[in-house]
Design an enzyme around this catalytic site. Sequence first.
Site, short mmCIF file in Angstrom:
data_model
loop_
_atom_site.label_atom_id
_atom_site.label_comp_id
_atom_site.label_asym_id
_atom_site.label_seq_id
_atom_site.Cartn_x
_atom_site.Cartn_y
_atom_site.Cartn_z
CG HIS A 145 41.05 47.85 50.02
ND1 HIS A 145 39.97 48.64 50.34
CD2 HIS A 145 41.41 48.16 48.75
CE1 HIS A 145 39.68 49.39 49.28
NE2 HIS A 145 40.54 49.12 48.31
N GLY A 160 37.22 55.49 44.90
CA GLY A 160 35.83 55.41 44.45
C GLY A 160 35.10 56.75 44.46
CD GLU A 183 36.41 49.51 49.47
OE1 GLU A 183 36.38 48.32 49.08
OE2 GLU A 183 36.40 50.48 48.69
CG ASN A 229 39.94 45.53 45.06
OD1 ASN A 229 39.26 44.51 45.12
ND2 ASN A 229 39.98 46.43 46.03
CD GLU A 268 44.17 51.33 47.21
OE1 GLU A 268 43.88 51.25 46.02
OE2 GLU A 268 43.53 50.73 48.11
CE LYS A 290 37.20 48.83 45.47
NZ LYS A 290 37.01 50.14 45.99
CB SER A 341 39.55 58.11 41.38
OG SER A 341 38.53 57.95 42.36
#
Length: 253
Positions: free
Chosen positions: A98, A176, A100, A9, A170, A11, A216
């Site tokens: 996701h 991150g 985000e 991904n 996730e 992003k 991560s």
Amino acid sequence: MRKKIVAGNWKMNGTQEEGQKLTSEIVNMVKDERISDVTVVLNPPFVHASNVKKLIGGVDNIFLGGQNCSDKASGAYTGETSASILASFGATYVIIGHSERREYFAESNEQLTEKVKLALENGLTPIFCCGEPLEIREAGTHEAYVKDQLTESLFGLSEEDFAKIVIAYEPIWAIGTGKTASSDQAQEMHAAIRAHLASKYGEKIAEGTSILYGGSCKPDNAPEIFSKPDVDGGLIGGASLKSRDFVDIIKSF
Ligand code: PEP
């Protein structure tokens, strides 16, 4: 046997030139290092789609995916990209839900249901993301939280449609942040997710569903995480922007 999948991904990263360089390097490494038993999915920003599709052409196990798609089929929705447009550019996967997108764009479980339906109607494989925030993990209610996400967005699907879905677990606190779930924490949640899928769709479909870990994931922790019986690969953010790291993760099974 379940499909082993590693999806990158990107992003909102990468100029045209950087995206082409990254894709070419990954393609060359996958070919040179004869990696053929893992399905690799590259999920760049939408505008990279044509370039990436061209560069992965001819490599059987590398696919183009989107990072999102609209919950509408088409029309006056400025700035959106539909599942059908993505498919017309040669994409075969799409990340849906996701964390985000859920957090910054307030995507609801109902909207995600629509996205999943449109993705499937257009021949795209949804990589459906679920995962809990830190406070839920600390309260010890993470299993129930993730099960609810799956139930609310996916459990209206027919067996035939559900069998096409890929799940990505996730934990938000690991995305991150450099903080990875331990391999035991990942295994525990993946097994709980699989049991939840089995409770609705039966053992056969649950056993056939690939469940990816994200958060991560790096070349140094991927081998241990991927060695767990219910972990079928990874959804990789930061490390997917470095070709050597990404390919080393692909080789971690
Ligand atoms: C992600 O955003 O899906 C992700 C797993 O990111 P990272 O690998 O950077 O934690």
